[in-house]
Design an enzyme around this catalytic site. Sequence first.
Site, PDB file in Angstrom:
ATOM      1  N   TYR A   1      -5.358   1.440   9.131  1.00 46.51           N
ATOM      2  CA  TYR A   1      -5.733   2.762   8.338  1.00 46.51           C
ATOM      3  C   TYR A   1      -4.756   2.360   7.079  1.00 46.51           C
ATOM      4  O   TYR A   1      -3.775   2.176   7.278  1.00 46.51           O
ATOM      5  CB  TYR A   1      -5.483   3.882   9.024  1.00 46.51           C
ATOM      6  CG  TYR A   1      -5.481   5.088   8.216  1.00 46.51           C
ATOM      7  CD1 TYR A   1      -6.641   5.794   7.892  1.00 46.51           C
ATOM      8  CD2 TYR A   1      -4.254   5.567   7.741  1.00 46.51           C
ATOM      9  CE1 TYR A   1      -6.831   6.751   6.843  1.00 46.51           C
ATOM     10  CE2 TYR A   1      -4.149   6.781   7.042  1.00 46.51           C
ATOM     11  CZ  TYR A   1      -5.549   7.368   6.416  1.00 46.51           C
ATOM     12  OH  TYR A   1      -5.590   8.276   5.688  1.00 46.51           O
TER      13      TYR A   1
ATOM     14  N   ASN B   1       3.066   9.401   2.448  1.00 44.52           N
ATOM     15  CA  ASN B   1       2.482  10.001   3.812  1.00 44.52           C
ATOM     16  C   ASN B   1       3.735  10.165   4.682  1.00 44.52           C
ATOM     17  O   ASN B   1       4.167   9.527   5.402  1.00 44.52           O
ATOM     18  CB  ASN B   1       1.890   8.919   4.352  1.00 44.52           C
ATOM     19  CG  ASN B   1       0.806   9.559   5.627  1.00 44.52           C
ATOM     20  OD1 ASN B   1       0.827   8.709   6.650  1.00 44.52           O
ATOM     21  ND2 ASN B   1       0.552  10.774   5.372  1.00 44.52           N
TER      22      ASN B   1
END
Length: 524
Positions: free
Chosen positions: A51, A193
């Site tokens: 990912y 993130n």
Amino acid sequence: MVVLGSKVLSLEEVHRVLFEGEELVLDKAAVQNVNDNFEFLKKFSSKKLIYGINTGFGPMAQYRISEDDTHQLQYNLIRSHSSGAGKCLAPVLTKSLMIARLSSFMQGFSGVHTDAVHLLKDLINHNIYPCIYEHGGVGASGDLVQLAHLAHALIGEGNVLYEEEIRPAAEVYAQLGLKPIDIHVREGLAIINGTSAMTGIGLVNIIEARKLLLWSCALSSMINEVVEAFDDHLSYELNVVKKHVGQNKIAEMMRGMLKGSKMIRHRPDHLYKELEEEIFKDKVQEYYSLRCVPQILGPIYDTLTHAETVVVGELNSVSDNPVVDHRHQNVYHGGNFHGDYISLEMDKVKIAITKLSMLSERQLNYLLNDKLNHKFPPFMNLGKLGFNFGMQGVQFTATSTVAENQTLSFPMYVHSIPNNNDNQDIVSMGCNAAQMTYKVIENTFEVLTVQVMTLLQAVDYLNCQDRLGAFSSRIYQDIRAIFPKFIEDAPRYADVQRIKAYLMRNEPMVAVEPVTEKRHKTSV
């Protein structure tokens, strides 16, 4: 200097970097570990579906990204999410945010190139503040928008605040000989993130909230002093039978703050003897805002203690996704970016500090209302009643500000709004929670400012400077140096600003001797 990476980073060390100008240094072994982690990811990610490296993001993760586009993918992520709005964060919050992001990377589980940690360290040490906007983060998938603006500056494309001037990052880097980072594998996703914006703001909140708690203790001690309250509500014996750490700590601190006072009264000397009056002039017990301070500030003490544990734990955590583990030769997908830990603690701190501001306002109201205190002129007016106004105008500011705190205290933790095509179907709103807490804390310094102004006027009305304990006397002298006694009416907004700045820069410190069972403890 503070060495980052060799051990757990403490709140005290963060304070030294933020407020004492100490330099951050990266531990060499920890930097090597970051490099080993990066090298592992670079090899491991080849021909594997991971990912954010060769997939889209969020609900677009079902789309494979060709090897030719993976480099540009990271830039696209940074640029597209640099979409914040509102004001830029205060420099101290931005610096704390960068410390939190750097601390997360230095754990060695983010797959970033060492250029990222070195540049972050340089920005912190050179007091270069990327322009990071207050609005944008929902606190799950991390503080995406706020951290995207950090990433935008790190790649040399955003704006920064340097020497009180907003300039292009690339221009400042060129001036100082710094080099923007390059994207290697996943630096874009790794930087944006995580929970570092809410964590960084949360660290500052804990530091400032602890200062507020000390000031509230100090001013609560002073009001008990100037109204000549009885001392038993602060006694060891009364408080020790309530089994809460915070309550007993607050009572202990207040006893230390009142040591040597000639104004606090010992109840047996006044009421524990044969009395002939049917109606007593003295109040047998003070109002709750005076005698219940340990029970009110105690839970706040305990709340801040727990919040510090949680926020410092997050500071020393890995908060991005996926987690790159070169020791176990694997990449783990999950949700360490979710900010519920910080969001919940910030809401609790916000509610606690709002209650502290409410206590201050009630103590202020007691001092200003002659029908309650039966001791001072209305509004602590040292001039001509009816002609002069004393503290009447400034009270409105305190009352209004407390009301704002009460409204801001609605918890963000339970205010999840799904977004991102419902991929982020439950979110923390942690960055909002942290920023609202910061606002409540700043507001509360203003409320305590009005309270201390009033207390000083009360001391002068009573002409009791020589009867104060050493602790209260020192506060009186220090603040009177920037806020002289007044009788005639004049604008007070500049006084409020000066005293607020003083309270935010200084901590009231008192030496407290541990109480033992073997000695008399009731009298302060």
